[in-house]
Design a protein around this motif. Structure first.
Motif, PDB file in Angstrom:
ATOM      1  N   HIS A 417       1.063  -1.118  -0.031  1.00 31.01           N
ATOM      2  CA  HIS A 417       0.039  -0.026   0.043  1.00 31.01           C
ATOM      3  C   HIS A 417       1.069   1.439  -0.038  1.00 31.01           C
ATOM      4  N   ALA A 418       1.845   1.409   0.657  1.00 26.47           N
ATOM      5  CA  ALA A 418       2.707   2.371   0.673  1.00 26.47           C
ATOM      6  C   ALA A 418       3.483   2.684  -0.607  1.00 26.47           C
ATOM      7  N   TYR A 419       4.083   1.532  -1.363  1.00 26.09           N
ATOM      8  CA  TYR A 419       4.289   1.678  -2.730  1.00 26.09           C
ATOM      9  C   TYR A 419       3.173   2.173  -3.655  1.00 26.09           C
ATOM     10  N   TRP A 420       2.022   1.571  -3.487  1.00 24.76           N
ATOM     11  CA  TRP A 420       0.741   2.201  -4.304  1.00 24.76           C
ATOM     12  C   TRP A 420       0.584   3.681  -4.013  1.00 24.76           C
ATOM     13  N   ASN A 421       0.772   4.210  -3.078  1.00 23.27           N
ATOM     14  CA  ASN A 421       0.601   5.610  -2.595  1.00 23.27           C
ATOM     15  C   ASN A 421       1.598   6.548  -3.284  1.00 23.27           C
ATOM     16  N   THR A 422       2.715   5.911  -3.675  1.00 20.25           N
ATOM     17  CA  THR A 422       3.837   6.962  -4.009  1.00 20.25           C
ATOM     18  C   THR A 422       3.444   6.841  -5.753  1.00 20.25           C
ATOM     19  N   LEU A 423       2.411   6.168  -6.321  1.00 16.57           N
ATOM     20  CA  LEU A 423       2.466   6.382  -7.786  1.00 16.57           C
ATOM     21  C   LEU A 423       1.196   7.309  -8.242  1.00 16.57           C
ATOM     22  N   ASP A 424       1.616   7.926  -9.248  1.00 14.22           N
ATOM     23  CA  ASP A 424       0.620   8.858  -9.758  1.00 14.22           C
ATOM     24  C   ASP A 424      -0.303   8.391 -10.922  1.00 14.22           C
ATOM     25  N   LYS A 425      -1.383   8.017 -10.488  1.00 19.56           N
ATOM     26  CA  LYS A 425      -2.578   6.932 -11.323  1.00 19.56           C
ATOM     27  C   LYS A 425      -2.919   7.596 -12.287  1.00 19.56           C
ATOM     28  N   THR A 426      -2.461   8.927 -12.612  1.00 21.40           N
ATOM     29  CA  THR A 426      -3.037   9.654 -13.725  1.00 21.40           C
ATOM     30  C   THR A 426      -2.027   9.539 -14.879  1.00 21.40           C
ATOM     31  N   GLN A 427      -0.997   9.053 -14.585  1.00 23.01           N
ATOM     32  CA  GLN A 427       0.069   8.726 -15.272  1.00 23.01           C
ATOM     33  C   GLN A 427       0.183   7.235 -15.735  1.00 23.01           C
ATOM     34  N   GLY A 428       0.220   7.005 -17.125  1.00 23.81           N
ATOM     35  CA  GLY A 428       0.304   5.379 -17.404  1.00 23.81           C
ATOM     36  C   GLY A 428      -1.191   4.666 -17.071  1.00 23.81           C
ATOM     37  N   VAL A 429      -1.043   3.600 -17.120  1.00 20.79           N
ATOM     38  CA  VAL A 429      -2.340   2.605 -17.173  1.00 20.79           C
ATOM     39  C   VAL A 429      -2.047   1.236 -16.317  1.00 20.79           C
ATOM     40  N   TYR A 430      -2.895   1.023 -15.628  1.00 22.93           N
ATOM     41  CA  TYR A 430      -2.673  -0.072 -14.446  1.00 22.93           C
ATOM     42  C   TYR A 430      -3.665  -1.182 -14.717  1.00 22.93           C
ATOM     43  N   LEU A 431      -2.945  -2.385 -14.508  1.00 25.70           N
ATOM     44  CA  LEU A 431      -3.776  -3.729 -14.611  1.00 25.70           C
ATOM     45  C   LEU A 431      -3.764  -4.446 -13.274  1.00 25.70           C
ATOM     46  N   MET A 432      -4.886  -4.758 -12.220  1.00 27.60           N
ATOM     47  CA  MET A 432      -4.817  -5.234 -11.210  1.00 27.60           C
ATOM     48  C   MET A 432      -5.503  -6.574 -11.193  1.00 27.60           C
ATOM     49  N   MET A 433      -4.556  -7.681 -11.022  1.00 31.90           N
ATOM     50  CA  MET A 433      -5.014  -9.134 -11.215  1.00 31.90           C
ATOM     51  C   MET A 433      -5.065 -10.087 -10.024  1.00 31.90           C
ATOM     52  N   SER A 434      -6.026 -10.365  -9.723  1.00 30.17           N
ATOM     53  CA  SER A 434      -6.430 -10.896  -8.279  1.00 30.17           C
ATOM     54  C   SER A 434      -7.820 -11.687  -8.007  1.00 30.17           C
ATOM     55  N   SER A 435      -7.865 -12.678  -7.402  1.00 25.39           N
ATOM     56  CA  SER A 435      -9.300 -13.147  -6.778  1.00 25.39           C
ATOM     57  C   SER A 435      -9.286 -12.848  -5.361  1.00 25.39           C
ATOM     58  N   GLY A 436      -8.277 -11.772  -4.963  1.00 32.93           N
ATOM     59  CA  GLY A 436      -8.417 -11.393  -3.444  1.00 32.93           C
ATOM     60  C   GLY A 436      -8.620  -9.637  -3.583  1.00 32.93           C
ATOM     61  N   ASN A 437      -8.091  -9.195  -2.593  1.00 37.56           N
ATOM     62  CA  ASN A 437      -8.399  -7.632  -2.818  1.00 37.56           C
ATOM     63  C   ASN A 437      -6.784  -6.655  -2.490  1.00 37.56           C
ATOM     64  N   PHE A 438      -5.589  -7.670  -2.595  1.00 37.95           N
ATOM     65  CA  PHE A 438      -4.315  -6.931  -2.574  1.00 37.95           C
ATOM     66  C   PHE A 438      -4.541  -6.436  -0.982  1.00 37.95           C
ATOM     67  N   GLY A 439      -4.901  -7.046  -0.248  1.00 35.57           N
ATOM     68  CA  GLY A 439      -4.746  -6.721   1.274  1.00 35.57           C
ATOM     69  C   GLY A 439      -5.779  -5.321   1.425  1.00 35.57           C
ATOM     70  N   GLY A 440      -6.755  -5.197   0.877  1.00 36.30           N
ATOM     71  CA  GLY A 440      -7.782  -4.327   1.005  1.00 36.30           C
ATOM     72  C   GLY A 440      -7.567  -3.026   0.540  1.00 36.30           C
ATOM     73  N   LEU A 441      -6.657  -3.078  -0.589  1.00 39.41           N
ATOM     74  CA  LEU A 441      -6.475  -2.153  -1.417  1.00 39.41           C
ATOM     75  C   LEU A 441      -7.621  -1.483  -2.099  1.00 39.41           C
ATOM     76  N   ASP A 442      -7.967  -0.187  -1.927  1.00 37.21           N
ATOM     77  CA  ASP A 442      -9.048   0.595  -2.518  1.00 37.21           C
ATOM     78  C   ASP A 442      -8.612   1.257  -3.656  1.00 37.21           C
ATOM     79  N   LEU A 443      -9.138   0.609  -4.879  1.00 37.69           N
ATOM     80  CA  LEU A 443      -8.559   0.704  -6.288  1.00 37.69           C
ATOM     81  C   LEU A 443      -9.387   1.903  -6.731  1.00 37.69           C
ATOM     82  N   THR A 444     -10.277   2.791  -6.104  1.00 35.81           N
ATOM     83  CA  THR A 444     -11.003   3.900  -6.711  1.00 35.81           C
ATOM     84  C   THR A 444     -10.423   5.091  -6.218  1.00 35.81           C
ATOM     85  N   LYS A 445      -9.206   5.069  -5.383  1.00 34.17           N
ATOM     86  CA  LYS A 445      -8.577   6.297  -4.915  1.00 34.17           C
ATOM     87  C   LYS A 445      -7.050   6.206  -5.279  1.00 34.17           C
TER      88      LYS A 445
END
Length: 445
Positions: A417-445
């Motif tokens: 989650h700390a690494y995720w928060n360093t990324l600017d989600k408006t730059q590039g495109v993101y693909l999240m693959m899982s049958s889980g939830n990445f330890g509770g990661l909110d993908l809308t924020k």
């Protein structure tokens, strides 16, 4: 008819419970945990258990059927009571067959693609107001409940899973349906906690093909060597209809299918989705849908839930989530993502979450699975390994098996989650693959 569900909160089980309630059955159920959206949907229908847990006193002699979910264990106290009373105990697929044995059964099977293909078929039929019964494992736009059982419809479309039927019925689910019309999308070793060898896994598909009724139809992916082998080895009589990836091109970021009636713009992307679409077209044809009508409807298909599903982010960043976790699914999804976003910087995150994906033997199957991404991340929880009583896995082993020395690996959700928060989600495109939830990661924020 009075029915009781043991493990009513499951994604498939609660849909069946709702379908039976809509049919006029008296429905009760139990579970030791019920999560959303099952909880609210059961509550809205008046069949949410008053409290969680197992209550043998709920099982009474006047019950016509007890339906046992895979989540329950063999020593379940309600199951023991049902046996004691001599009640008829059904697995989920066994009960579906009982409800559909006088209908034409269309079963969509395969290691990958079956949910999407089933969803495509239902979308097309719904678009043209063709009534059928059905069961599919993902939520589909325009459908309230993903199981429909009526006394009137002549056809039923079933997603056919090769996993076990119930704790006391160890047959693959799709072996209980006896299809009149079947589709086989692909074979890639999965569920290795149950099917210990590849041949054991393939054997389930041999049995599935053998279960097609005499004079039936099999639509199959001729680009999959294992599928072709199984079809060619079959000794029972059925009509064979092969399919392959159709021609297409990407124009201004939109996929256009090349057809005899002209170019057809689509709302989904990826060669594997177009392959799935071709299989769905052939099945729809057997159900009386002409190609022009199929293409008219499929243009508005936006995908099954969690299958390359676009997430609406607050910052308008481009992010897709996908249920992909098995190696063949990860490879197909990454390839589709790369083809669609050739000019963008591509971030790919994979959570190793299932028993199979955390098995060192099975990890061999992930070789080069994340190739083509500019930044590739694998997350697995060391705590999950302990809970599953599995041996620790080192990040070095993951990089070795994926054959990707640049792979970023996280074994702790807080670090991810700390690494995720360093990324600017408006730059590039993101693909999240899982049958889980990445330890509770909110993908809308």
């Amino acid at each position: 008819m009075k029915t009781h569900f043991i493990a009513v909160g499951g994604s498939a089980m609660h849909n069946l419970a709702i379908a039976l309630k809509d049919k006029g059955y008296r429905v009760t159920g139990s579970d030791d945990a019920i999560f959303e959206p099952s909880r609210t949907r059961l509550e809205n229908k008046g069949i949410l258990p008053a409290e969680t847990g197992w209550f043998p006193e709920k099982i009474t002699a006047d019950m016509d059927a007890v339906i046992l979910g895979m989540h329950a264990h063999q020593d379940n106290p309600e199951l023991a009571r049902a046996k004691e009373l001599g009640l008829k105990i059904y697995s989920y697929p066994e009960f579906l067959y009982e409800q559909s044995k006088d209908k034409t059964r269309v079963v969509i099977a395969g290691s990958h693609g079956k949910t999407t293909i089933t969803s495509m078929i239902l979308h097309v039929l719904n678009f043209h107001q063709k009534e059928v019964d059905f069961m599919v494992g993902a939520q589909l736009e325009g459908f309230d409940c993903m199981v429909k059982l009526t006394p009137d419809n002549d056809f039923i479309v079933l997603e056919g899973d090769e996993y076990l039927s119930s704790p006391i019925d160890l047959r693959s689910k799709f072996l209980l349906y006896q299809p009149n019309i079947a589709l086989l999308s692909g074979i890639a070793w999965d569920h290795i906690n149950v099917f210990k060898t590849f041949d054991d896994y393939i054997e389930q598909f041999r049995k599935f093909v053998a279960s097609i009724t005499a004079g039936g139809v099999l639509v199959y992916n001729e680009e999959d060597a294992e599928v072709v082998k199984v079809v060619e080895e079959a000794e029972n009589y059925f009509r064979k209809i092969p399919y392959r990836t159709p021609e297409y091109e990407i124009v201004n970021g939109k996929v256009h299918l090349k057809t005899e009636i002209g170019d057809v713009p689509l709302s989904v992307f990826g060669a594997h989705n177009l392959l799935n679409m071709e299989g769905a077209r052939h099945i729809c044809h057997t159900l009386g849908i002409m190609d022009e009508d199929f293409y008219e409807a499929i243009m508005s298909f936006t995908g099954a839930s969690k299958r390359l599903e676009k997430v609406n982010r607050e910052d308008q960043g481009i992010l897709y989530k996908d249920f992909a976790h098995a190696p063949s699914k990860v490879k197909a999804t990454v390839k589709a993502f790369g083809e669609q976003f050739k000019k963008d910087k591509k971030y790919g995150f994979l959570e190793l979450h299932t028993y199979s994906s955390l098995n060192p033997v099975f990890l061999e199957q992930y070789d080069h699975a994340m190739d083509g991404l500019d930044e590739a991340v694998v997350f697995y929880s060391e705590d999950a390994l302990k809970i599953k009583r599995m041996e620790p896995i080192s990040p070095e082993l993951i990089r070795e098996k994926f054959k990707n020395a640049d792979l970023k690996i996280f074994t702790n959700a807080d670090d991810l989650h700390a690494y995720w928060n360093t990324l600017d989600k408006t730059q590039g495109v993101y693909l999240m693959m899982s049958s889980g939830n990445f330890g509770g990661l909110d993908l809308t924020k």
